[in-house]
Structures are given as C-alpha cells and as structure tokens.
Design a protein around this motif. Structure first.
Motif, PDB file in Angstrom:
ATOM      1  N   LEU A 119       0.833  -1.207   0.000  1.00  0.00           N
ATOM      2  CA  LEU A 119       0.000   0.000   0.000  1.00  0.00           C
ATOM      3  C   LEU A 119       0.871   1.261   0.000  1.00  0.00           C
ATOM      4  CD1 LEU A 119      -2.816  -1.050   2.499  1.00  0.00           C
ATOM      5  CD2 LEU A 119      -3.020  -0.748   0.026  1.00  0.00           C
ATOM      6  N   ILE A 120       1.940   1.263   0.796  1.00  0.00           N
ATOM      7  CA  ILE A 120       2.830   2.432   0.832  1.00  0.00           C
ATOM      8  C   ILE A 120       3.517   2.620  -0.519  1.00  0.00           C
ATOM      9  CG2 ILE A 120       4.887   3.442   1.892  1.00  0.00           C
ATOM     10  CD1 ILE A 120       4.150   1.989   4.479  1.00  0.00           C
ATOM     11  N   ILE A 121       3.978   1.522  -1.116  1.00  0.00           N
ATOM     12  CA  ILE A 121       4.626   1.606  -2.431  1.00  0.00           C
ATOM     13  C   ILE A 121       3.638   2.111  -3.482  1.00  0.00           C
ATOM     14  CG2 ILE A 121       5.518   0.189  -4.322  1.00  0.00           C
ATOM     15  CD1 ILE A 121       7.074  -1.411  -2.303  1.00  0.00           C
ATOM     16  N   SER A 122       2.395   1.657  -3.416  1.00  0.00           N
ATOM     17  CA  SER A 122       1.377   2.102  -4.373  1.00  0.00           C
ATOM     18  C   SER A 122       1.140   3.604  -4.255  1.00  0.00           C
ATOM     19  CB  SER A 122       0.066   1.340  -4.138  1.00  0.00           C
ATOM     20  OG  SER A 122       0.249  -0.041  -4.325  1.00  0.00           O
ATOM     21  N   ILE A 123       1.038   4.096  -3.022  1.00  0.00           N
ATOM     22  CA  ILE A 123       0.889   5.547  -2.810  1.00  0.00           C
ATOM     23  C   ILE A 123       2.110   6.272  -3.353  1.00  0.00           C
ATOM     24  CG2 ILE A 123       0.792   7.347  -1.039  1.00  0.00           C
ATOM     25  CD1 ILE A 123      -0.850   5.413   0.671  1.00  0.00           C
ATOM     26  N   GLY A 124       3.288   5.671  -3.151  1.00  0.00           N
ATOM     27  CA  GLY A 124       4.513   6.285  -3.638  1.00  0.00           C
ATOM     28  C   GLY A 124       4.552   6.402  -5.149  1.00  0.00           C
ATOM     29  N   ILE A 125       4.117   5.352  -5.852  1.00  0.00           N
ATOM     30  CA  ILE A 125       4.116   5.379  -7.322  1.00  0.00           C
ATOM     31  C   ILE A 125       3.154   6.439  -7.842  1.00  0.00           C
ATOM     32  CG2 ILE A 125       3.398   4.080  -9.360  1.00  0.00           C
ATOM     33  CD1 ILE A 125       6.145   3.353  -8.481  1.00  0.00           C
ATOM     34  N   VAL A 126       1.970   6.524  -7.227  1.00  0.00           N
ATOM     35  CA  VAL A 126       0.984   7.536  -7.636  1.00  0.00           C
ATOM     36  C   VAL A 126       1.553   8.941  -7.432  1.00  0.00           C
ATOM     37  CG1 VAL A 126      -1.258   8.551  -7.054  1.00  0.00           C
ATOM     38  CG2 VAL A 126      -1.024   6.066  -7.230  1.00  0.00           C
ATOM     39  N   THR A 127       2.199   9.158  -6.282  1.00  0.00           N
ATOM     40  CA  THR A 127       2.782  10.476  -5.995  1.00  0.00           C
ATOM     41  C   THR A 127       3.968  10.760  -6.906  1.00  0.00           C
ATOM     42  OG1 THR A 127       2.149  10.171  -3.674  1.00  0.00           O
ATOM     43  CG2 THR A 127       3.669  11.967  -4.168  1.00  0.00           C
ATOM     44  N   LEU A 128       4.796   9.745  -7.154  1.00  0.00           N
ATOM     45  CA  LEU A 128       5.969   9.927  -8.004  1.00  0.00           C
ATOM     46  C   LEU A 128       5.568  10.256  -9.434  1.00  0.00           C
ATOM     47  CD1 LEU A 128       9.077   9.749  -8.183  1.00  0.00           C
ATOM     48  CD2 LEU A 128       8.806   7.335  -8.790  1.00  0.00           C
ATOM     49  N   TYR A 129       4.467   9.670  -9.910  1.00  0.00           N
ATOM     50  CA  TYR A 129       3.988   9.971 -11.263  1.00  0.00           C
ATOM     51  C   TYR A 129       3.694  11.455 -11.407  1.00  0.00           C
ATOM     52  CZ  TYR A 129       1.256   9.723 -15.559  1.00  0.00           C
ATOM     53  OH  TYR A 129       0.788   9.913 -16.841  1.00  0.00           O
ATOM     54  N   SER A 130       3.096  12.039 -10.359  1.00  0.00           N
ATOM     55  CA  SER A 130       2.787  13.463 -10.388  1.00  0.00           C
ATOM     56  C   SER A 130       4.036  14.307 -10.183  1.00  0.00           C
ATOM     57  CB  SER A 130       1.751  13.786  -9.301  1.00  0.00           C
ATOM     58  OG  SER A 130       1.496  15.181  -9.242  1.00  0.00           O
ATOM     59  N   ALA A 131       4.850  13.927  -9.189  1.00  0.00           N
ATOM     60  CA  ALA A 131       6.049  14.716  -8.875  1.00  0.00           C
ATOM     61  C   ALA A 131       7.100  14.640  -9.958  1.00  0.00           C
ATOM     62  CB  ALA A 131       6.642  14.245  -7.542  1.00  0.00           C
ATOM     63  N   GLY A 132       7.112  13.526 -10.721  1.00  0.00           N
ATOM     64  CA  GLY A 132       8.174  13.327 -11.699  1.00  0.00           C
ATOM     65  C   GLY A 132       7.779  13.589 -13.130  1.00  0.00           C
ATOM     66  N   MET A 133       6.719  14.374 -13.344  1.00  0.00           N
ATOM     67  CA  MET A 133       6.276  14.636 -14.716  1.00  0.00           C
ATOM     68  C   MET A 133       7.332  15.387 -15.528  1.00  0.00           C
ATOM     69  SD  MET A 133       2.189  15.413 -14.408  1.00  0.00           S
ATOM     70  CE  MET A 133       1.966  15.246 -16.177  1.00  0.00           C
ATOM     71  N   ASP A 134       8.166  16.147 -14.835  1.00  0.00           N
ATOM     72  CA  ASP A 134       9.236  16.870 -15.528  1.00  0.00           C
ATOM     73  C   ASP A 134      10.539  16.079 -15.533  1.00  0.00           C
ATOM     74  OD1 ASP A 134       7.536  19.021 -16.002  1.00  0.00           O
ATOM     75  OD2 ASP A 134       8.002  19.953 -14.073  1.00  0.00           O
ATOM     76  N   PHE A 135      10.477  14.829 -15.043  1.00  0.00           N
ATOM     77  CA  PHE A 135      11.674  13.981 -14.980  1.00  0.00           C
ATOM     78  C   PHE A 135      11.359  12.650 -15.684  1.00  0.00           C
ATOM     79  CE2 PHE A 135      11.563  16.753 -11.314  1.00  0.00           C
ATOM     80  CZ  PHE A 135      12.842  17.296 -11.288  1.00  0.00           C
ATOM     81  N   PRO A 136      11.473  12.607 -16.991  1.00  0.00           N
ATOM     82  CA  PRO A 136      11.110  11.399 -17.754  1.00  0.00           C
ATOM     83  C   PRO A 136      11.881  10.166 -17.267  1.00  0.00           C
ATOM     84  CG  PRO A 136      11.512  13.267 -19.220  1.00  0.00           C
ATOM     85  CD  PRO A 136      11.954  13.697 -17.858  1.00  0.00           C
ATOM     86  N   GLY A 137      11.170   9.064 -17.178  1.00  0.00           N
ATOM     87  CA  GLY A 137      11.807   7.807 -16.807  1.00  0.00           C
ATOM     88  C   GLY A 137      11.818   7.505 -15.330  1.00  0.00           C
ATOM     89  N   ARG A 138      11.343   8.460 -14.501  1.00  0.00           N
ATOM     90  CA  ARG A 138      11.401   8.225 -13.055  1.00  0.00           C
ATOM     91  C   ARG A 138      10.476   7.081 -12.632  1.00  0.00           C
ATOM     92  NH1 ARG A 138      14.266  11.949  -9.709  1.00  0.00           N
ATOM     93  NH2 ARG A 138      16.096  12.355 -11.000  1.00  0.00           N
ATOM     94  N   VAL A 139       9.250   7.067 -13.126  1.00  0.00           N
ATOM     95  CA  VAL A 139       8.300   6.025 -12.730  1.00  0.00           C
ATOM     96  C   VAL A 139       8.793   4.659 -13.209  1.00  0.00           C
ATOM     97  CG1 VAL A 139       5.954   5.145 -13.014  1.00  0.00           C
ATOM     98  CG2 VAL A 139       6.336   7.594 -12.687  1.00  0.00           C
ATOM     99  N   GLU A 140       9.245   4.591 -14.457  1.00  0.00           N
ATOM    100  CA  GLU A 140       9.755   3.321 -14.977  1.00  0.00           C
ATOM    101  C   GLU A 140      10.962   2.851 -14.164  1.00  0.00           C
ATOM    102  OE1 GLU A 140       9.122   5.983 -16.668  1.00  0.00           O
ATOM    103  OE2 GLU A 140       7.692   5.522 -18.268  1.00  0.00           O
ATOM    104  N   GLY A 141      11.850   3.812 -13.841  1.00  0.00           N
ATOM    105  CA  GLY A 141      13.024   3.474 -13.041  1.00  0.00           C
ATOM    106  C   GLY A 141      12.654   2.987 -11.652  1.00  0.00           C
TER     107      GLY A 141
END
Length: 368
Positions: free
Chosen positions: A28-50
């Motif tokens: 659950l914590i990792i899932s919240i992290g991925i959702v937040t990272l998708y938003s926070a990393g929109m200007d950093f391509p490849g962050r979610v995949e990484g």
C-alpha cells in the motif's frame, strides 16, 4: 501422486514466504509512492519506470532474504560487517568525491558502502549479543559501542550525517533491546547534551547551517532557508483534503527541491492534504507495530534483536524524513521509506523487510 504433492509443498514453502500483513502494508505504501511519483516526476522522464524497476529488485531481494533462516543470517554477520568496514576505509582513502562529499567508491559503477552498514551493523551487534546471551556484563556494552562507533565514525567523516544517524539508530536499538538499563540510557542522553558545546565547533559549516536554518529559515529566505520554506509552504497549502492529484503548484513550478526523492512528502501533502497525511502516517504506524509484533514473538535473541532493529530503521526513516520536510528537523538527506525515488535505499529497505519475514516465517516453522 504423493511425490507431486511433496514437490508442490516444497515449492510453496519457498515461494509463499511473505508475511501477509507486512507485505500488504508495504504494498500500500509503495502504491501511494508510485501515484505520488507519477505526479512529482512529470518533468523527470523515466522516473516512474526506473522506480518500478527498483521495486522489482527490492522485492526480489526481500524474497531472497525471507528464504534465509535467521541462523544462517547470523553466520554472515562477521563477513558482511568486516566487508562493509573495509569498503568504508577504501572510500576514505580513494573514494569518489561528489558535491564536496567522499561517499562513493567505483567498482565498475559508483556504490555507497554506507548503505550496507544500515543492515551490517545491527546484524553484527545482534550476533555479538546472541553469543553472550545469559551472561551480559557492562564490558559487553562497551564492546558493542565500539562495534557501532567504527562505522558511524567513518560515515560521519565522509561527511554523511544523515546515514550516520540512521546507523546509530539501528545499532542503538539492538543495544537497548539487548538489555541496556534506563539508568545508563538517561546518563548517555545527559552526556550527549553536555557534549554539544564541544561537538558544535567540530561540525562542518553546512551542517551548522542546516541546524540554524531549521531554527529560523527566514534568516536566509532566498538562500539556505529557501528549500525548507518552500517545502513547508507545500505541506501547509494542501489544507484538509489537498489540491488534488497532479495539482501540486509548488512542485510543478519548481519551488520544491528534490521533489521525487527526499522531499516527495511535500508533494504528497500538497496534493492529498491532512487527510492523506493521516492515512500515510497510519500505514507507517502499522508497519512499525507489525515489525514490533514480529520481534516480540521471535524464537531467538538474535532474531528478536534483528527484527527490532529493522523496525527502528523503518521508524527512523519515516520520522526523520517527515520531520525535515515539515521544518521541525534539519535537512539530512533521508528518503521516505518505500516512497522516495532511489535504488540503493529501496533495496536496503527491501532487505530489512525480508529479515522481518524470515523471522516470522521461521517462528511458524518452529511452532509447527
């Protein structure tokens, strides 16, 4: 038919090694992290995949460690600790310097040996106290302090105060759970408090600046206090229910520093508000509670000390990160567990989760 049944049971015992409650909380914590990272990393391509790749590696490490009985882990205590200290010495002698700090060593790729000591140090201390179970004396606690002090001193010298504090927290948890009296603990606190006038001048300039900036960031609002001010603005601007996913203006406009790593909590707070923060804090509390339950029911002293230490690592990571992002603690570069982008810290946390699951799994095996 019986042979196939035995084979399936053998495979199942190796595959189904995760503690259900602990695994669900981490998921659950990792899932919240991925959702937040998708938003926070929109200007950093490849962050979610990484990060998804990092999560896969971390879960692989977690599964591998969960399959190793605590007795086997104990055999690796001295080699891993010795190897980690040797790497720290190598870093001090000919490590790679980045941003004024000598924390890495190149072995084909740059690695940070201090991360190893977050697990290696409590592992060594747990082994030491297991060997002296039933006959502990005050001299044993002095030896334990030396075991803890060697890596902490080498890490602090790099300088890396944040990691040094995490190693201290993990190691001290083992020493305390091994039987350190409250009287000695209070004495140590008083000694540390009395040593502040001596320690303060020995700190690096940027470390003193971080403490002073934490006390009053407005003294240098466009310089050293800028990051803390912008981070606290982001946390506060979320209000009760937040601005909504992908609507964190502080992060989107580039005011929040390291928004995908150390300061991802400020993005989460701005988007999901006080309610989201409460949910996240509850999940971390459940993670700590489950870890303490596993530690309390551990079959051996070594397993109990390791489980308690890993739980303290989770707690310290979360407490220090949320504290520094909220402006109540100095900025020391500690990631938010299972949420911040990064490979090394996530693998270390995965290893810690695997240790907890190994302790829980082997307790069940002993009972059956």
């Amino acid at each position: 038919m019986q042979g196939k049944l035995i084979s399936w049971q053998a495979i199942r015992s190796r595959v189904m090694v995760f503690d259900a409650a602990l695994a669900m909380i981490i998921f659950l914590i990792i899932s919240i992290g991925i959702v937040t990272l998708y938003s926070a990393g929109m200007d950093f391509p490849g962050r979610v995949e990484g990060q998804l790749r990092n999560i896969l590696i971390a879960f692989s490490v977690m599964w591998l460690v969960a399959n190793i009985p605590p007795q086997t882990l104990m055999r690796f205590a001295i080699p891993i600790y010795t190897f980690g200290v040797a790497l720290l010495i190598a870093v001090a002698l000919f490590g790679t310097v980045k941003k004024g700090a000598r924390r890495w060593i190149n072995v084909g790729t740059d690695i940070q040996p201090s991360e190893i000591m977050k697990i290696a140090t409590p592992l060594m201390l747990a082994w030491y106290f297991q060997k002296r179970e039933g006959g502990l004396r005050w001299k044993d606690f002095i030896v334990a302090a030396v075991i803890l002090g060697i890596p902490v001193g080498l890490i602090a010298k790099q300088p890396d105060l944040g990691t040094a504090l995490l190693v201290v927290a993990a190691g001290f948890a083992v020493i305390f759970l091994a039987g350190l009296s409250w009287r000695v603990l209070i004495t140590l606190v008083l000694v540390v408090a009395a040593s502040i006038p001596v320690i303060w001048p020995r700190l690096h300039g940027y470390q003193r600046d971080r403490v002073m900036t934490m006390i009053d960031p407005t003294t240098d609002p466009l310089g050293k206090g800028f990051h803390i001010i912008q981070s606290t603005i982001a946390v506060g601007s979320g209000g009760i229910s937040g601005k909504g996913w992908q609507h964190s203006t502080q992060a989107r406009l580039g005011f929040v520093p390291e928004q995908t790593t150390d300061f991802i909590f400020s993005v989460f707070s701005e988007e999901f508000g006080f309610i989201g923060n409460c949910v996240l804090v509850v999940l971390y509390l459940l993670l700590v509670i489950r870890g303490l339950m596993i530690a309390a029911n551990a079959p051996t002293l070594f397993a109990r000390l390791m489980a308690g230490s890993v739980t303290m690592i989770f707690f310290t990571y979360a407490f220090v990160n949320m504290g520094m992002v909220s402006g109540i603690l100095p900025v020391v570069g500690v990631p938010l567990p299972f949420m911040s982008y990064g490979g090394t810290a996530l693998v270390t946390l995965g290893m810690g989760g695997g240790i907890l699951m190994s302790v829980q799994r082997n307790r069940k095996l002993v009972q059956t």
